[in-house]
Design an enzyme around this catalytic site. Structure first.
Site, PDB file in Angstrom:
ATOM      1  CB  CYS A  73      68.978  46.979   7.381  1.00  0.00           C
ATOM      2  SG  CYS A  73      69.318  47.186   9.134  1.00  0.00           S
ATOM      3  CB  THR A  74      65.708  50.385  10.320  1.00  0.00           C
ATOM      4  OG1 THR A  74      66.507  49.530  11.151  1.00  0.00           O
ATOM      5  CG2 THR A  74      64.307  49.850  10.227  1.00  0.00           C
ATOM      6  CG  ASP A  89      63.330  49.280  14.356  1.00  0.00           C
ATOM      7  OD1 ASP A  89      63.400  48.298  13.597  1.00  0.00           O
ATOM      8  OD2 ASP A  89      64.353  49.869  14.769  1.00  0.00           O
ATOM      9  CB  SER A  90      64.666  45.604  16.546  1.00  0.00           C
ATOM     10  OG  SER A  90      65.426  46.323  15.600  1.00  0.00           O
ATOM     11  CD  GLU A 125      71.683  50.722  17.322  1.00  0.00           C
ATOM     12  OE1 GLU A 125      71.994  50.463  18.487  1.00  0.00           O
ATOM     13  OE2 GLU A 125      70.672  50.260  16.760  1.00  0.00           O
ATOM     14  CG  ASN A 127      64.102  46.366   6.198  1.00  0.00           C
ATOM     15  OD1 ASN A 127      63.796  46.265   5.029  1.00  0.00           O
ATOM     16  ND2 ASN A 127      64.371  47.545   6.749  1.00  0.00           N
ATOM     17  CB  THR A 128      64.720  41.761  11.114  1.00  0.00           C
ATOM     18  OG1 THR A 128      65.967  42.277  10.641  1.00  0.00           O
ATOM     19  CG2 THR A 128      64.909  40.334  11.568  1.00  0.00           C
ATOM     20  N   GLY A 151      67.977  41.094  14.083  1.00  0.00           N
ATOM     21  CA  GLY A 151      68.599  40.566  12.859  1.00  0.00           C
ATOM     22  C   GLY A 151      69.348  39.264  13.030  1.00  0.00           C
TER      23      GLY A 151
END
Ligand code: DGL
Length: 274
Positions: free
Chosen positions: A188-189, A14-15, A156, A78-79, A47
């Protein structure tokens, strides 16, 4: 395809921290599997980045995961799934799946009114991939997208139950409330962590779809079909390893708040070398 060792780990990336919501579902639904997680904490967010950049980043991560001898890769972002997966698939000799298709499939099965909402990052919404996939499978379905970029930093920051987050969510979701949707994809995560708030605002007539959960089931089907399920015999004591490109301590803190065990070790690597 290369010969695959069922004892090998699954690579999940993931990012940043958000993909842990996907890793968490894989841990729950595939408890025998080892996981190597990579969070690109140095270059998050994806994103707001271009397709070319997200493809370049994702390719580097796939190279790193391949070096770890993973047997399959889950693009937990997702991105990255929306912008890079089709490229990665063409280049990969091991199975690689993303989160968008599993989410889209369940939304189709869920909607009765044939009206589906998607909330996600700007890049995911602008890619129109959720809409395309849904309409390919059922052209009668109307898909309404809404980017919610502030959700990522709010999650976050840990502001899951906070009046500021509620105000932001009510503002973002207002348009969708007027669209008569009965299904909403949390595309989105980070958004599954706001599930109760989003559910409260959208009301009980709207079913929330969590692609993270659906992806873990899609991964299970894929491993079963390919005879790649880990038999559990060569399982190491702690089956999960976490790598990041920056801020390992911060990552650990977030991971410990959402995973059902303590993440004691997070390794930092220089992803630009890959
Ligand atoms: N992981 C990203 C996603 O699911 C959200 C964070 C980002 O923008 O990188 O789209």
């Amino acid at each position: 395809m290369t010969k695959i060792d069922p004892n090998a780990p699954i690579g999940v990336f993931d990012s940043g921290v958000g993909g842990l919501t996907v890793a968490r579902e894989i841990m729950r639904n595939l408890p025998m599997e080892k996981i190597i997680y990579f969070g690109d904490t140095a270059r998050v967010p994806y994103g707001s980045k271009s397709r070319d950049t997200v493809i370049r980043y994702s390719r580097q991560i796939v190279r790193f995961l391949r070096e770890q001898q993973v047997k399959a890769i889950v693009v937990a972002c997702n991105t990255a799934s929306a912008l890079a997966l089709s490229t990665l698939e063409k280049e990969s000799d091991i199975p690689i799946i993303g989160v968008v298709k599993p989410g889209a499939r369940v939304a189709i099965e869920t909607t009765k009114k044939k009206r589906v909402g998607v909330i996600a990052t700007e890049a995911t919404i602008n890619s129109h991939l959720y809409r395309e996939l849904i309409r390919q499978m059922d052209p009668e379905i109307t898909v309404v997208g809404r980017p919610c970029p502030l959700f990522v930093p709010l999650v976050e920051e840990g502001w899951l139950h906070d009046s500021v987050t509620e105000t932001v969510a009510r503002r973002y979701l207002k348009d969708l409330q007027d669209q008569d949707i009965d299904t909403l994809i949390l595309g989105c995560t980070h958004y599954p962590l706001l599930r109760s708030l989003i559910g409260e605002i959208m009301g009980e007539r709207v079913t929330l779809v969590n692609p993270a959960y659906e992806t873990s089931l899609a991964l299970k089907r894929l491993l079963e079909a390919g005879g790649m399920m880990n038999p559990g015999t060569a399982r190491s004591e702690f089956p999960y390893r976490f790598f990041v490109s920056d801020a390992a301590e911060k990552f650990k803190h977030f991971a410990n708040s959402i995973l059902p065990f303590d993440v004691n070790m997070t390794e930092q690597i220089n992803i630009e070398e890959y």
